[in-house]
Structures are given as structure tokens and as C-alpha cells.
Write a protein that holds these residues in place. Structure first.
Motif, PDB file in Angstrom:
ATOM      1  N   UNK A  29      58.079  25.581  35.898  1.00 39.57           N
ATOM      2  CA  UNK A  29      56.833  24.953  35.459  1.00 39.57           C
ATOM      3  C   UNK A  29      56.378  23.857  36.425  1.00 39.57           C
ATOM      4  N   UNK A  30      57.312  23.105  36.974  1.00 38.18           N
ATOM      5  CA  UNK A  30      56.967  21.979  37.843  1.00 38.18           C
ATOM      6  C   UNK A  30      56.800  22.380  39.301  1.00 38.18           C
ATOM      7  N   UNK A  31      57.388  23.512  39.686  1.00 38.95           N
ATOM      8  CA  UNK A  31      57.352  23.928  41.082  1.00 38.95           C
ATOM      9  C   UNK A  31      56.431  25.119  41.319  1.00 38.95           C
ATOM     10  N   UNK A  32      56.151  25.878  40.273  1.00 42.70           N
ATOM     11  CA  UNK A  32      55.330  27.073  40.440  1.00 42.70           C
ATOM     12  C   UNK A  32      55.990  28.029  41.406  1.00 42.70           C
ATOM     13  N   UNK A  33      55.240  28.521  42.363  1.00 41.95           N
ATOM     14  CA  UNK A  33      55.799  29.459  43.333  1.00 41.95           C
ATOM     15  C   UNK A  33      56.377  28.754  44.563  1.00 41.95           C
ATOM     16  N   UNK A  34      56.400  27.428  44.563  1.00 42.35           N
ATOM     17  CA  UNK A  34      56.985  26.662  45.679  1.00 42.35           C
ATOM     18  C   UNK A  34      58.494  26.594  45.478  1.00 42.35           C
ATOM     19  N   UNK A  35      59.192  27.584  45.968  1.00 43.73           N
ATOM     20  CA  UNK A  35      60.631  27.696  45.747  1.00 43.73           C
ATOM     21  C   UNK A  35      61.384  26.466  46.263  1.00 43.73           C
ATOM     22  N   UNK A  36      60.908  25.867  47.336  1.00 44.96           N
ATOM     23  CA  UNK A  36      61.584  24.696  47.903  1.00 44.96           C
ATOM     24  C   UNK A  36      61.544  23.493  46.961  1.00 44.96           C
ATOM     25  N   UNK A  37      60.681  23.530  45.945  1.00 42.73           N
ATOM     26  CA  UNK A  37      60.544  22.397  45.019  1.00 42.73           C
ATOM     27  C   UNK A  37      61.266  22.616  43.688  1.00 42.73           C
ATOM     28  N   UNK A  38      62.099  23.641  43.582  1.00 43.50           N
ATOM     29  CA  UNK A  38      62.759  23.897  42.295  1.00 43.50           C
ATOM     30  C   UNK A  38      63.679  22.752  41.894  1.00 43.50           C
ATOM     31  N   UNK A  39      63.852  22.607  40.579  1.00 40.33           N
ATOM     32  CA  UNK A  39      64.690  21.540  40.023  1.00 40.33           C
ATOM     33  C   UNK A  39      65.949  22.050  39.343  1.00 40.33           C
ATOM     34  N   UNK A  40      66.030  23.330  39.063  1.00 39.38           N
ATOM     35  CA  UNK A  40      67.222  23.884  38.416  1.00 39.38           C
ATOM     36  C   UNK A  40      68.403  23.708  39.354  1.00 39.38           C
ATOM     37  N   UNK A  41      69.503  23.155  38.835  1.00 36.41           N
ATOM     38  CA  UNK A  41      70.651  22.838  39.677  1.00 36.41           C
ATOM     39  C   UNK A  41      71.867  23.694  39.333  1.00 36.41           C
ATOM     40  N   UNK A  42      72.725  23.855  40.318  1.00 37.37           N
ATOM     41  CA  UNK A  42      74.025  24.495  40.143  1.00 37.37           C
ATOM     42  C   UNK A  42      75.037  23.597  40.839  1.00 37.37           C
ATOM     43  N   UNK A  43      75.880  22.957  40.032  1.00 36.82           N
ATOM     44  CA  UNK A  43      76.897  22.051  40.583  1.00 36.82           C
ATOM     45  C   UNK A  43      78.276  22.566  40.207  1.00 36.82           C
ATOM     46  N   UNK A  44      79.203  22.496  41.148  1.00 35.75           N
ATOM     47  CA  UNK A  44      80.560  22.962  40.872  1.00 35.75           C
ATOM     48  C   UNK A  44      81.229  22.064  39.838  1.00 35.75           C
ATOM     49  N   UNK A  45      82.022  22.683  38.963  1.00 40.99           N
ATOM     50  CA  UNK A  45      82.780  21.914  37.974  1.00 40.99           C
ATOM     51  C   UNK A  45      84.019  21.321  38.639  1.00 40.99           C
ATOM     52  N   UNK A  58      60.062  29.511  34.187  1.00 40.45           N
ATOM     53  CA  UNK A  58      58.916  29.899  33.372  1.00 40.45           C
ATOM     54  C   UNK A  58      58.248  31.141  33.944  1.00 40.45           C
ATOM     55  N   UNK A  59      57.655  31.937  33.050  1.00 39.19           N
ATOM     56  CA  UNK A  59      56.953  33.168  33.396  1.00 39.19           C
ATOM     57  C   UNK A  59      57.912  34.202  33.988  1.00 39.19           C
ATOM     58  N   UNK A  60      59.075  34.361  33.392  1.00 41.80           N
ATOM     59  CA  UNK A  60      60.073  35.288  33.908  1.00 41.80           C
ATOM     60  C   UNK A  60      59.941  36.642  33.192  1.00 41.80           C
ATOM     61  N   UNK A  61      59.413  37.611  33.908  1.00 41.30           N
ATOM     62  CA  UNK A  61      59.182  38.946  33.367  1.00 41.30           C
ATOM     63  C   UNK A  61      60.511  39.674  33.163  1.00 41.30           C
ATOM     64  N   UNK A  62      60.638  40.354  32.068  1.00 41.01           N
ATOM     65  CA  UNK A  62      61.815  41.091  31.567  1.00 41.01           C
ATOM     66  C   UNK A  62      62.978  40.180  31.161  1.00 41.01           C
ATOM     67  N   UNK A  63      62.775  38.889  31.198  1.00 41.21           N
ATOM     68  CA  UNK A  63      63.835  37.961  30.797  1.00 41.21           C
ATOM     69  C   UNK A  63      64.321  38.182  29.379  1.00 41.21           C
ATOM     70  N   UNK A  64      63.425  38.601  28.502  1.00 43.00           N
ATOM     71  CA  UNK A  64      63.777  38.836  27.095  1.00 43.00           C
ATOM     72  C   UNK A  64      64.848  39.920  26.962  1.00 43.00           C
ATOM     73  N   UNK A  65      64.877  40.862  27.897  1.00 41.14           N
ATOM     74  CA  UNK A  65      65.776  42.006  27.804  1.00 41.14           C
ATOM     75  C   UNK A  65      66.977  41.916  28.756  1.00 41.14           C
ATOM     76  N   UNK A  66      67.018  40.892  29.582  1.00 39.99           N
ATOM     77  CA  UNK A  66      67.970  40.865  30.697  1.00 39.99           C
ATOM     78  C   UNK A  66      69.401  40.533  30.312  1.00 39.99           C
TER      79      UNK A  66
END
Length: 128
Positions: A29-45, A58-66
Motif C-alpha cells: 500500500x505504501x510502496x505501490x509498484x516501487x519495489x525498492x520502497x517495500x517495508x515488509x521485512x525478513x529478519x533471521x531469528x 496489497x492487491x495480491x491476485x490469487x492470494x485467497x487460494x494460495x
């Protein structure tokens, strides 16, 4: 070419046979199609064997079935070099909320919340 051997052996055959479903989970939602601006993080435990994935898409097609979410995550700094891709298995820490769209409801378009989803490090495509 880009997946690990276990992905090719365990994940790909059921996808090709139509027994499982995957989606491309990049847009935010905050980055749109600007992949370099994504905020979702993955940090090692603490063990270093898993990533903890947190954020929204947001706007993830087929996500409901994935069953699998090919997900863009931030594993490094603030630019495109800090973005990685990983194959995230469906779990209770991944909440998909259907989005009403003007196009077909059969597309299964969703808003996804990754709520500290635990993802094995083997799910990373390539390197961080």
C-alpha cells in the motif's frame, strides 16, 4: 534456474499439476509498484535457521487460494539492493483478507498481513 533443489523437487511438481497454488506477493500500500520502497521485512531469528517475516501486501491476485507466496521482503538496507525474494508457505501467521474489486471476484485478490511468519532460511531465492 532460481529455485533451490528442494523447491524444484517438492514445490514445483504440485504447482505444475495444479494441486497447489502460488501468488506473487510484491505490491504494498505504501510502496505501490516501487519495489525498492517495500517495508515488509525478513529478519533471521536467534537460531539463524528461520526468517521472521512481518509486513503487509496489497492487491495480491490469487492470494485467497494460495499455498505459497513468492514474496518480496527487505533483508538489507534502504534501496533495491536490500530487497530479497522468498517462497513463503501458507501458515496461521499469514492473514489474507479479500479485497472487493471491479474485476472478477474469482481472481481472489487479497490484502496480506504477515504477522511474524516463521519461514525457513532455505526458502530464500538466491542470496540476501
Amino acid at each position: 534456474k532460481y529455485g533451490n533443489e528442494w523447491m524444484k523437487k517438492e514445490v514445483l511438481p504440485p504447482l505444475i499439476m495444479g494441486e497447489t497454488v502460488s501468488c506473487l506477493s510484491i505490491t504494498e500500500a505504501y510502496a505501490g509498484s516501487d519495489v525498492a520502497a517495500i517495508r515488509t521485512t525478513a529478519k533471521k531469528d536467534a537460531s539463524g535457521e528461520n526468517y521472521i517475516v512481518s509486513g503487509t501486501k496489497k492487491w495480491i491476485t490469487t492470494g485467497q487460494y494460495s499455498d505459497w507466496f513468492v514474496t518480496a521482503v527487505r533483508t538489507g538496507g534502504k534501496n533495491a539492493a536490500g530487497v530479497s525474494m522468498m517462497l513463503v508457505p501458507k501458515s496461521d501467521q499469514i492473514i489474507c483478507s479479500k479485497i472487493k474489486t471491479k474485476y472478477s471476484s474469482a481472481a481472489g485478490t487479497v490484502f496480506i498481513a504477515y504477522e511474524d511468519a516463521v519461514v525457513p532460511t532455505k526458502c530464500l531465492f538466491g542470496k540476501e
